[in-house]
Design a protein around this motif. Structure first.
Motif: not given
Ligand SMILES: CC(C)(COP(=O)(O)OP(=O)(O)OC[C@H]1O[C@@H](n2cnc3c(N)ncnc32)[C@H](O)[C@@H]1OP(=O)(O)O)[C@@H](O)C(=O)NCCC(=O)NCCS
Length: 160
Positions: A110-112, A138-140, A148-149
């Motif tokens: 998961l992205d910051a 984002d979105p993945l 967000p990946s």
């Protein structure tokens, strides 16, 4: 001493139980996926728990290409965290991948920008193991909206 061993199909339910103890990280829809892959088509390593039948942690690797692979699951029971189990599992997986000629290993987390505290430690874990973030998607596809990946990669060998 942390003993890492290859998973067998009978380990699947105990691995799902690890995910059940990590509801902040793994939604129930990931449980079926783990159940299907542990000890099956993808390489999985586990560390046995202190209690018989329990798994302390596991890692799953999916290799779709000759020189590239992805770590699709990495999880350690919360009460066993921070004892080097995750590191031992990842080191074993990376050593095996290097042995079969894999050059680049990916992990998605998961992205910051999600601002979700539990994953601060997760990203730090990957970064300390040599993983470098190269993208945020984002979105993945396949991930729920609002997640967000962060795409991380580690090089096991130079590619140039
Ligand atoms: C990420 C995870 C697999 C690491 O396993 P682990 O056995 O705890 O890892 P280790 O003990 O080998 O190393 C943990 C490192 O993170 C740090 N750490 C552990 N728990 C922490 C916490 N709650 N907050 C901050 N840092 C923490 C440790 O200090 C250690 O630091 P180091 O890298 O400088 O040595 C495990 O914590 C976990 O299952 N987390 C939840 C699920 C998850 O995020 N999975 C990955 C999805 S991409």
């Amino acid at each position: 001493v942390t003993t890492v061993r290859a998973a067998v199909p009978d380990d699947a339910e105990a691995c799902v139980d690890v995910l059940r103890h990590l509801p902040d990280y793994f939604t129930p829809n990931t449980h079926d996926e783990a159940r299907a892959v542990v000890g099956g088509p993808h390489r999985t390593w586990v560390v046995d728990g202190a209690v018989g039948g329990e798994i302390a942690g596991f890692v799953v690797v999916e290799q779709r290409f000759a020189r590239g692979a992805e770590i699709t699951f990495a999880a350690v029971r919360p009460d066993q965290r921070d004892r080097g189990i995750g590191t031992a599992l990842v080191e074993r997986a990376l050593a095996e991948l290097a042995r079969v000629g894999v050059a680049i290993v990916e992990v998605k987390t998961l992205d910051a920008s999600a601002g979700y505290e539990p994953y601060v430690a997760t990203r730090a874990f990957w970064e300390r193991r040599g993983f470098v973030q190269i993208d945020c998607i984002d979105p993945l596809p396949g991930w729920d909206p609002g997640n967000p990946s962060a795409i991380y990669v580690a090089a096991l060998t130079p590619t140039t």
